[in-house]
Motif scaffolding. Structure first.
Motif, mmCIF file in Angstrom:
data_model
loop_
_atom_site.group_PDB
_atom_site.id
_atom_site.type_symbol
_atom_site.label_atom_id
_atom_site.label_comp_id
_atom_site.label_asym_id
_atom_site.label_seq_id
_atom_site.Cartn_x
_atom_site.Cartn_y
_atom_site.Cartn_z
ATOM 1 N N GLN A 112 2.138 -22.949 47.749
ATOM 2 C CA GLN A 112 2.638 -21.511 48.723
ATOM 3 C C GLN A 112 4.013 -21.118 49.267
ATOM 4 O OE1 GLN A 112 -1.548 -20.664 49.827
ATOM 5 N NE2 GLN A 112 -1.573 -18.786 49.253
ATOM 6 N N ASP A 158 -0.081 -15.298 45.203
ATOM 7 C CA ASP A 158 -1.249 -16.297 45.297
ATOM 8 C C ASP A 158 -2.241 -16.256 45.420
ATOM 9 O OD1 ASP A 158 1.120 -17.111 47.171
ATOM 10 O OD2 ASP A 158 0.850 -18.745 46.211
ATOM 11 N N GLY A 194 10.036 -15.127 44.555
ATOM 12 C CA GLY A 194 8.431 -15.958 44.272
ATOM 13 C C GLY A 194 7.877 -15.835 43.876
ATOM 14 N N GLY A 222 14.361 -17.501 44.212
ATOM 15 C CA GLY A 222 14.755 -16.870 46.307
ATOM 16 C C GLY A 222 13.832 -16.267 46.331
ATOM 17 N N ARG A 242 6.504 -22.126 49.504
ATOM 18 C CA ARG A 242 7.316 -22.338 48.839
ATOM 19 C C ARG A 242 7.795 -21.453 47.471
ATOM 20 N NH1 ARG A 242 6.109 -27.949 48.153
ATOM 21 N NH2 ARG A 242 7.550 -28.906 49.992
ATOM 22 N N THR A 243 6.459 -21.237 46.567
ATOM 23 C CA THR A 243 6.654 -20.451 45.682
ATOM 24 C C THR A 243 7.196 -19.379 46.438
ATOM 25 O OG1 THR A 243 4.592 -21.923 44.982
ATOM 26 C CG2 THR A 243 6.014 -19.944 43.693
ATOM 27 N N THR A 244 7.133 -18.182 47.142
ATOM 28 C CA THR A 244 7.388 -16.914 47.467
ATOM 29 C C THR A 244 8.834 -17.766 48.474
ATOM 30 O OG1 THR A 244 6.091 -17.516 49.715
ATOM 31 C CG2 THR A 244 4.667 -16.411 47.356
ATOM 32 N N GLY A 245 9.671 -18.434 47.972
ATOM 33 C CA GLY A 245 10.847 -18.473 48.712
ATOM 34 C C GLY A 245 10.743 -18.101 50.681
#
Lengths: 599, 103
Positions: free
Chosen positions: B90, A2, A491, A512, B92-95
């Motif tokens: 963020q 990010d 991720g 995942g 959610r994307t990174t799980g």
């Protein structure tokens, strides 16, 4: 992962409270004008209460904030300087108004307002000059009183009136050009430290250094720097001509080596020994080295009759030497001025040392990254391109990587990843993760999720455990001749698939946990058949993330932009995407891997 | 104002409140604040409140994961609360939504 924008930017802007108290209702018109005239970033004149400065018969008055910006002005001041309030408010008073007796600009540190700030004392001068709106000079006497504009907010009240210089007793006429007072010196040193340590860019530090000392102390400035390879470079030769700083590139050059034993001033300074006064006579005799010959030529070409040569020392080593010289300025340098030059050079040395260290670290990280990023394999029928771009500004290095390699069963592995962090640790972590993945993937013919699962366990066992996001995809032709992509996403932002008709969609399945959390969760996997002529884009978040927008906006923009590029040659895609999608306020690195299927 | 503060809820949970920008410039310090608090107070649960966070880079996500590890190692329940829309994306994307008790 990010995105890290450049957080060194305007951190304070969203915390600033806009001042609205203080009788502005009666003063709506002026208020509007001030908003328009607020030219400096940050707090504007309109944020302060609308003070009513008294109108005396002859006294002009204005108030500046701690940055020297005019925040209030009376009508008499407008008349005296021949400028309207709208042209004064929000402007830097020193830059706009303050001049020497010949109309030249004055170094900020010699400005009485600045000195009043630094000393906290009310100061008065019987003669100084303001530039009027029409370009003429206003001789005036002025008083500068430091004050608090609001609790904790420093400012100053300036009161001035017109004077006739001819009517003043003799000594006042020399006021602006007199020798430096102790206060001047302290102010200069304070300013040197503050200015030079505010940047980590070597060229910028040198530019600021010259601006600080020329023409205040000298009309020539010469900077010689020791290079990391052990050589010497005459980095900068600047002369003050007709009010401007002019570079003399003909004198900027690679220099002969520093002689070990020479006692000549520049040789000593470059060995870090001590500063010395010098003149044309110093180098007149038989030169003891090639360096002395260059110095002879310097004195000849510049016409300097007196110079102070001081070592620029860093914390661990000598960085270079600073030479300040006087040609058109008549006075010779004194011992006490040499001490001042030495002091300035020492402060510049610390700033330069920091900047060099920083550049070196960044270069190491970039070199490492460049060596680690692989050659793409050639796969019959497929075309691939990839790129890595470090962070745009010199503030960060990252752990982004891409990879592609053949798998034991004949399929091709595609990888995009991002190790958390923005330093050399991240780049080093990336090197290890990247190669561990290659080792696991090359060992047995396993599905992507099993390989990534083993990698996840391995990264938590690393000497320096890291966290990372990544996509591992396996690409192989099916029986029908269509290509199948099978992937697992740890991720990471989702891959983008663009059909040859321009329809774009994100591959959001197979998602995942990122790597390195220490948690064990089953890793999902997904598969898709890639249509003929489609383009697959794997990327890191530096391409889409911005501190100023939510993730979906970045993803939407990327999809829309990429859809418009289907017909473009593959080789140009990375550059087009970077220039078209990467947010301007993003200071993260970017890695991309792009694949195009045959039609 | 500090980017991180800790106090204890009525139910004995350790409440970590993060504010402002959490990034590589302050992540090490925040990590230490949380680690020290968990080892000193031995809470049954750790709650990290993100309501006041305006920006978090990847090292900030790392801080949250480290906090989770420290909490789990101390047998404390771990949960992240009040993420902004941006933070939620963020995570959610990174799980991390499940691991952080957000779904």
């Amino acid at each position: 992962m990010d995105g890290a924008g450049d957080r060194s930017g305007p951190r304070a802007t969203h915390t600033e409270d806009v001042r609205t108290d203080g009788g502005q209702a009666e003063d709506g018109q002026a208020e509007d004008e001030r908003v328009e005239s607020g030219r400096a970033p940050g707090r504007t004149a309109s944020d302060w209460p609308a003070w009513r400065l008294p109108e005396l018969a002859d006294a002009g008055m204005y108030v500046v904030d701690d940055r020297g910006l005019i925040v209030a002005v009376n009508a008499q001041a407008e008349r005296l300087v021949g400028r309207r309030a709208t042209d004064l408010l929000g402007r830097d008073a020193h830059e706009l108004l303050h001049r020497d007796s010949r109309g030249g600009s004055i170094p900020r540190i010699r400005c009485m307002v600045r000195q009043a700030f630094l000393s906290g004392r009310t100061l008065h001068s019987e003669l100084a000059w303001f530039e009027r709106g029409d370009g003429s000079l206003l001789p005036m006497a002025w008083t500068v009183a430091p004050c608090e504009l609001a609790p904790g907010e420093r400012g100053a009240l300036v009161i001035f009136h017109q004077v006739d210089p001819a009517a003043l007793p003799g000594p006042w006429a020399a006021d602006a050009e007199g020798p430096m007072s102790e206060l001047d010196r302290l102010a200069l040193l304070a300013e040197t430290t503050a200015t030079l340590t505010s940047t980590l860019d070597v060229q910028e530090i040198l530019r600021q250094l010259v601006r600080l000392v020329v023409p205040l102390l000298a009309d020539w400035a010469v900077v010689d720097l020791l290079t990391e390879e052990g050589g010497v470079v005459r980095q900068l030769v600047v002369h003050h001509e007709n009010g401007e700083l002019v570079h003399h590139e003909d004198l900027e050059r690679a220099m002969p080596p520093v002689p070990e034993a020479s006692s000549m001033p520049l040789s000593r300074a470059l060995r870090g020994v001590t500063g010395a006064l010098a003149g044309p006579g110093t180098y007149r005799g038989r030169p003891d080295s090639a360096l002395a010959v260059v110095q002879q030529e310097l004195f000849q070409a510049t016409g300097m009759h007196s110079a102070s040569i001081a070592p620029i020392r860093g914390v661990r080593e000598t960085v270079g030497a600073l030479t300040l010289g006087r040609a058109s300025q008549a006075e010779a340098f004194t011992r006490s001025e040499l001490l001042l030059v030495e002091d300035i050079a020492r402060r510049a040395g610390l700033a330069l040392d920091n900047a060099r260290l920083y550049e070196r670290q960044r270069r190491v990280a970039e070199t490492m990254q460049r060596h680690l990023l692989p050659q793409l394999p050639s796969v019959p029928g497929l075309r691939m391109t990839a790129c890595y771009r470090p962070a745009p500004r010199a503030s960060q290095v990252g752990g982004d990587w891409y990879d592609a390699f053949p798998l034991p069963g004949g399929a091709t592995a595609l990888v995009i990843g991002d190790v958390v962090g923005h330093d050399l640790d991240a780049a080093a972590g990336m090197a290890q993760v990247c190669n561990m993945l290659r080792a696991y993937a090359g060992g047995q013919d396993e599905p992507p999720h099993a390989i990534v699962d083993r990698l996840d366990q391995a990264v938590t066992r690393m000497v320096q455990p890291v966290m990372a996001t990544m996509v591992l995809a396996r690409l192989e032709p099916g029986p029908s001749g269509r290509w199948t992509l099978r992937w697992t996403n740890a991720g990471h932002p989702p891959p983008l698939l663009v059909g040859h008709d321009g329809r774009a969609r994100y591959l959001e399945d197979g998602n995942g946990l990122l790597l390195g959390t220490g948690l064990r969760e089953p890793r999902p996997e997904a598969a898709v058949e890639l249509p003929p002529g489609s383009t697959l884009l794997l990327y890191t978040d530096g391409l889409i993330e911005s501190p100023g927008r939510i993730l979906d906006e970045g993803l939407d923009k990327l999809a829309a932009y990429a859809a418009g590029l289907v017909g473009r040659p593959l080789d140009s895609l990375c550059d087009l995407l970077l220039s078209g999608v990467r947010p301007g306020d993003n200071d993260d690195d970017v890695a991309m891997l792009v694949l195009r299927l045959p039609r | 104002m500090h980017e991180a503060s800790v106090d204890t809820n009525d139910d004995g949970a350790l409440r970590v409140t993060l504010r402002g920008e959490i990034d590589f410039t302050n992540s090490t310090e925040i990590h230490k604040i949380i680690t020290d608090a968990v080892s000193e107070r031995r809470p049954a649960a750790v709650r990290v409140d993100l309501a006041g966070v305006t920006f978090m880079d990847s090292t900030g996500i790392g801080v949250l994961v480290d906090a989770m590890r420290v909490a789990l190692a101390a047998q404390a329940d771990f949960r992240v609360e009040n993420p902004t829309r941006r933070m939620l994306d963020q995570l959610r994307t990174t799980g991390l939504l499940t691991a952080f008790g957000l779904e």
